[in-house]
Structures are given as structure tokens and as C-alpha cells.
Write a protein that holds these residues in place. Structure first.
Motif, PDB file in Angstrom:
ATOM      1  N   ILE A  49       0.841  -1.202   0.000  1.00 21.14           N
ATOM      2  CA  ILE A  49       0.000   0.000   0.000  1.00 21.14           C
ATOM      3  C   ILE A  49       0.873   1.248   0.000  1.00 21.14           C
ATOM      4  O   ILE A  49       0.629   2.207  -0.753  1.00 21.14           O
ATOM      5  CB  ILE A  49      -0.938  -0.004   1.219  1.00 21.14           C
ATOM      6  N   THR A  52       2.425   1.783  -3.380  1.00 19.51           N
ATOM      7  CA  THR A  52       1.435   2.268  -4.338  1.00 19.51           C
ATOM      8  C   THR A  52       1.212   3.763  -4.192  1.00 19.51           C
ATOM      9  O   THR A  52       1.108   4.497  -5.191  1.00 19.51           O
ATOM     10  CB  THR A  52       0.104   1.512  -4.157  1.00 19.51           C
ATOM     11  N   TYR A  53       1.170   4.238  -2.958  1.00 17.76           N
ATOM     12  CA  TYR A  53       1.015   5.674  -2.730  1.00 17.76           C
ATOM     13  C   TYR A  53       2.248   6.452  -3.175  1.00 17.76           C
ATOM     14  O   TYR A  53       2.142   7.576  -3.682  1.00 17.76           O
ATOM     15  CB  TYR A  53       0.704   5.954  -1.259  1.00 17.76           C
ATOM     16  N   SER A  56       1.913   6.802  -6.770  1.00 19.06           N
ATOM     17  CA  SER A  56       0.907   7.830  -7.039  1.00 19.06           C
ATOM     18  C   SER A  56       1.492   9.227  -6.908  1.00 19.06           C
ATOM     19  O   SER A  56       1.242  10.103  -7.744  1.00 19.06           O
ATOM     20  CB  SER A  56      -0.275   7.661  -6.075  1.00 19.06           C
ATOM     21  N   VAL A 148     -16.009  -3.208  -6.443  1.00 17.06           N
ATOM     22  CA  VAL A 148     -15.419  -2.056  -5.761  1.00 17.06           C
ATOM     23  C   VAL A 148     -14.865  -2.525  -4.422  1.00 17.06           C
ATOM     24  O   VAL A 148     -15.625  -2.939  -3.548  1.00 17.06           O
ATOM     25  CB  VAL A 148     -16.459  -0.941  -5.527  1.00 17.06           C
ATOM     26  N   PRO A 149     -13.541  -2.483  -4.217  1.00 16.74           N
ATOM     27  CA  PRO A 149     -12.957  -2.962  -2.960  1.00 16.74           C
ATOM     28  C   PRO A 149     -13.504  -2.223  -1.754  1.00 16.74           C
ATOM     29  O   PRO A 149     -13.600  -0.989  -1.753  1.00 16.74           O
ATOM     30  CB  PRO A 149     -11.456  -2.691  -3.140  1.00 16.74           C
ATOM     31  N   SER A 151     -12.130  -1.726   1.039  1.00 12.68           N
ATOM     32  CA  SER A 151     -11.107  -0.979   1.781  1.00 12.68           C
ATOM     33  C   SER A 151     -10.618   0.272   1.054  1.00 12.68           C
ATOM     34  O   SER A 151      -9.714   0.947   1.544  1.00 12.68           O
ATOM     35  CB  SER A 151      -9.910  -1.894   2.073  1.00 12.68           C
ATOM     36  N   LEU A 152     -11.205   0.610  -0.094  1.00 14.49           N
ATOM     37  CA  LEU A 152     -10.791   1.822  -0.796  1.00 14.49           C
ATOM     38  C   LEU A 152     -11.072   3.056   0.057  1.00 14.49           C
ATOM     39  O   LEU A 152     -12.073   3.102   0.778  1.00 14.49           O
ATOM     40  CB  LEU A 152     -11.555   1.966  -2.119  1.00 14.49           C
ATOM     41  N   VAL A 156     -12.134   7.831  -3.325  1.00 15.38           N
ATOM     42  CA  VAL A 156     -11.879   6.965  -4.480  1.00 15.38           C
ATOM     43  C   VAL A 156     -13.033   5.988  -4.663  1.00 15.38           C
ATOM     44  O   VAL A 156     -13.460   5.717  -5.794  1.00 15.38           O
ATOM     45  CB  VAL A 156     -10.555   6.196  -4.302  1.00 15.38           C
ATOM     46  N   LYS A 157     -13.545   5.474  -3.551  1.00 17.32           N
ATOM     47  CA  LYS A 157     -14.649   4.519  -3.635  1.00 17.32           C
ATOM     48  C   LYS A 157     -15.888   5.161  -4.264  1.00 17.32           C
ATOM     49  O   LYS A 157     -16.570   4.548  -5.092  1.00 17.32           O
ATOM     50  CB  LYS A 157     -14.991   3.984  -2.242  1.00 17.32           C
ATOM     51  N   ARG A 160     -15.404   5.254  -7.994  1.00 14.00           N
ATOM     52  CA  ARG A 160     -15.502   3.941  -8.627  1.00 14.00           C
ATOM     53  C   ARG A 160     -16.951   3.439  -8.634  1.00 14.00           C
ATOM     54  O   ARG A 160     -17.401   2.825  -9.606  1.00 14.00           O
ATOM     55  CB  ARG A 160     -14.611   2.939  -7.894  1.00 14.00           C
ATOM     56  N   GLU A 229      -9.917  12.659  -6.660  1.00 14.96           N
ATOM     57  CA  GLU A 229      -8.795  12.268  -5.812  1.00 14.96           C
ATOM     58  C   GLU A 229      -7.539  13.041  -6.205  1.00 14.96           C
ATOM     59  O   GLU A 229      -6.820  13.578  -5.353  1.00 14.96           O
ATOM     60  CB  GLU A 229      -8.554  10.765  -5.931  1.00 14.96           C
TER      61      GLU A 229
END
Length: 277
Positions: A49, A52-53, A56, A148-149, A151-152, A156-157, A160, A229
Motif C-alpha cells: 500500500i 502504491t502511494y 501515485s 469495488v474494494p 477498503s478503498l 476513491v470509492k 468507482r 482524488e
């Protein structure tokens, strides 16, 4: 149809050899390095995680050398997960390796693009998205939104969720309709908050209406091609730069922010804006 390595273009051979080198190093580290031997799927999760950030952030800064580095870190994690999964796992009894991962994503891409690898027709981006969601439902997804996860992050969720709902045909037709919804939600929020006294009339209801307002703003952002985002993160970074400018400029003048009035701080803030910090 399988291809022989020797028949591939030199550039593709170099790519495959580089990937083979990474796989070899991963094998060696997993066997010889105490830290790498200790890692599990769970222990790597928070590190992935974080990586990934970091990727980003590099993308937002358009820092290509940093993007290249962070892509390497993310790729390492993918290979690491596959390596762990290829080993005996008495807890699940399920094993797979990197070839299974690659085969799986290749098969999915082919099945999800029937307009390229089949007889389906899709001339626009919207048609591709709609076909994608229909295929996912055929594959066993119970809901368009099940992909759609959970935990987003909430922002962001929201984006999506709305994108997937649009893929199913549930969306506004015109951006003006969406903006009217934003204004409607803003009014409903104001009705639950006394602007004059800043006294919350109904905390739970105000929170719900504020959530609706944010959701509607995210919805509008899609219609004007703004990623909410990305927009918010750029504003975060801009605020940090300008605040740090205030700290440095005031310190150079022998002042401290904690001892200044808001009006005095605004002078430094406006300096930062004028300098396009």
C-alpha cells in the motif's frame, strides 16, 4: 500460439531476460536473506500500500525517474507475493506461481475484450465499459458494484461506484442535471446547520447530508473530466507548499506563526500565491 524466444524481436528478448533476472534474484533472496525469508502475504500488505502511494505521488509530480523506480518496487511486490504463494502453504493448500498470475491476467484481458479478440462491437469508450461490466456479471459477479474494494478510501470509492453504475446505464444525461443535484444537496446540508451561530442542529443528519454533498460533487467531477482524488491531492500539496513558505518567510523576518495574527499570516500566504508557490 506459442513463440520461440529466439524468434522474438531483440527488444522483447531483453524485456524477458530482465524479468527472468528479477525472478532469479527473488528466488535467491527468499532462500538466503533472513528478512525476505520471514515475509508473508500479510506482512507485505501494508508495504505494498505504501509503495502504491509513493508511485501515485511520483505520477502527480510527473517525475519519470521516480515513476520508474516506484514501478520497480511495485513489480517486486507482485513477484514476491507469487513467490510466497508458490511455496507449500499448509493453511490454505492453494499454490500458484508467477506464470499462473500472468496467464490469468492474459486470459481475462482477452475474454474482456471481445471487440478485439471476438465478434463483439465497441466503437466508443462507453461501449467498452458497458461490455466490461456485462461480462463481469456473466462471470459470476452478483452485482455491478461488487468489484469495488471495500477498503478503498471513501473519495476513491465514491468515484468507482459512480463509474460502475454508469457502466450499467444508471447515470445522469447532462452535467447541468448533476450540478443541480449538487446545489440541492448543499441546500439540504445548510438546512441542518445554522450558519449564523455555527450550531449543529442535528449532528447525525448534518453528517449524512455532508456525505451526500461530497458524493454529488464527485459525481459532477466525472462530467467535467476531473479526477476528484487527483484534484484534492494537488490542493493538499499546494497548501503544504504555501504553509511551509509562510513558516520559512516569517522565520526569516524574525517572526513566529504561533505569535502572529491571522491578518499577518495572510500577508505571507498572499506572497506565496503571488509567487505561485
Amino acid at each position: 500460439m506459442e513463440k520461440n524466444f529466439i524468434d522474438l524481436p531483440e527488444s522483447r528478448q531483453q524485456q524477458l531476460m530482465a524479468f527472468d533476472r528479477l525472478l532469479t534474484i527473488m528466488d535467491e533472496l527468499r532462500e538466503q536473506c533472513p528478512w525476505d525469508r520471514k515475509q508473508t502475504l500479510e506482512s507485505l500488505r501494508h508495504l505494498t500500500i505504501e509503495e502504491t502511494y509513493e508511485l501515485s505521488d511520483a505520477i502527480l509530480e510527473n517525475d519519470l525517474p521516480e515513476i520508474k523506480k516506484e514501478l520497480g518496487d511495485v513489480l517486486l511486490h507482485i513477484v514476491f507475493y507469487a513467490k510466497i504463494a508458490s511455496e507449500n502453504n499448509p493453511e490454505t493448500g492453494v499454490r500458484f506461481e508467477i506464470a499462473d498470475v500472468l496467464t490469468g491476467i492474459c486470459d481475462k484481458l482477452i475474454s474482456r475484450h471481445p471487440h478485439i479478440y471476438g465478434d463483439a462491437k465497441a466503437d466508443t469508450e462507453e461501449q467498452v465499459k458497458q461490455n466490461w461490466e456485462k461480462l463481469k456479471l456473466k462471470e459470476g459477479n452478483k452485482s455491478v458494484l461488487s468489484g469495488v474494494p471495500a477498503s478503498l478510501p471513501a473519495l476513491v470509492k465514491a468515484m468507482r461506484i459512480q463509474e460502475k453504475a454508469r457502466g450499467a446505464g444508471f447515470d445522469w444525461d447532462e452535467k447541468q442535471q448533476v450540478w443541480e443535484k449538487v446545489e440541492e444537496e448543499l441546500q439540504e446540508f445548510k438546512e441542518n446547520f445554522d450558519i449564523e451561530t455555527t450550531e449543529v442542529i442535528d449532528q447525525k443528519e448534518a453528517e449524512a447530508e455532508f456525505g451526500d454533498l461530497l458524493f454529488s460533487l464527485v459525481n459532477y467531477s466525472r462530467f467535467v473530466d476531473i479526477n476528484p482524488e487527483t484534484a484534492l491531492e494537488r490542493t493538499n500539496k499546494k497548501f503544504i507548499r504555501r504553509f511551509q513558505y509562510m513558516e520559512e518567510a516569517s522565520k526569516a523576518d524574525g517572526k513566529s506563526l504561533t505569535e502572529m495574527t491571522l491578518t499577518e499570516m495572510d500577508e505571507y500566504w498572499n506572497q506565496a500565491k503571488a509567487l505561485k508557490v
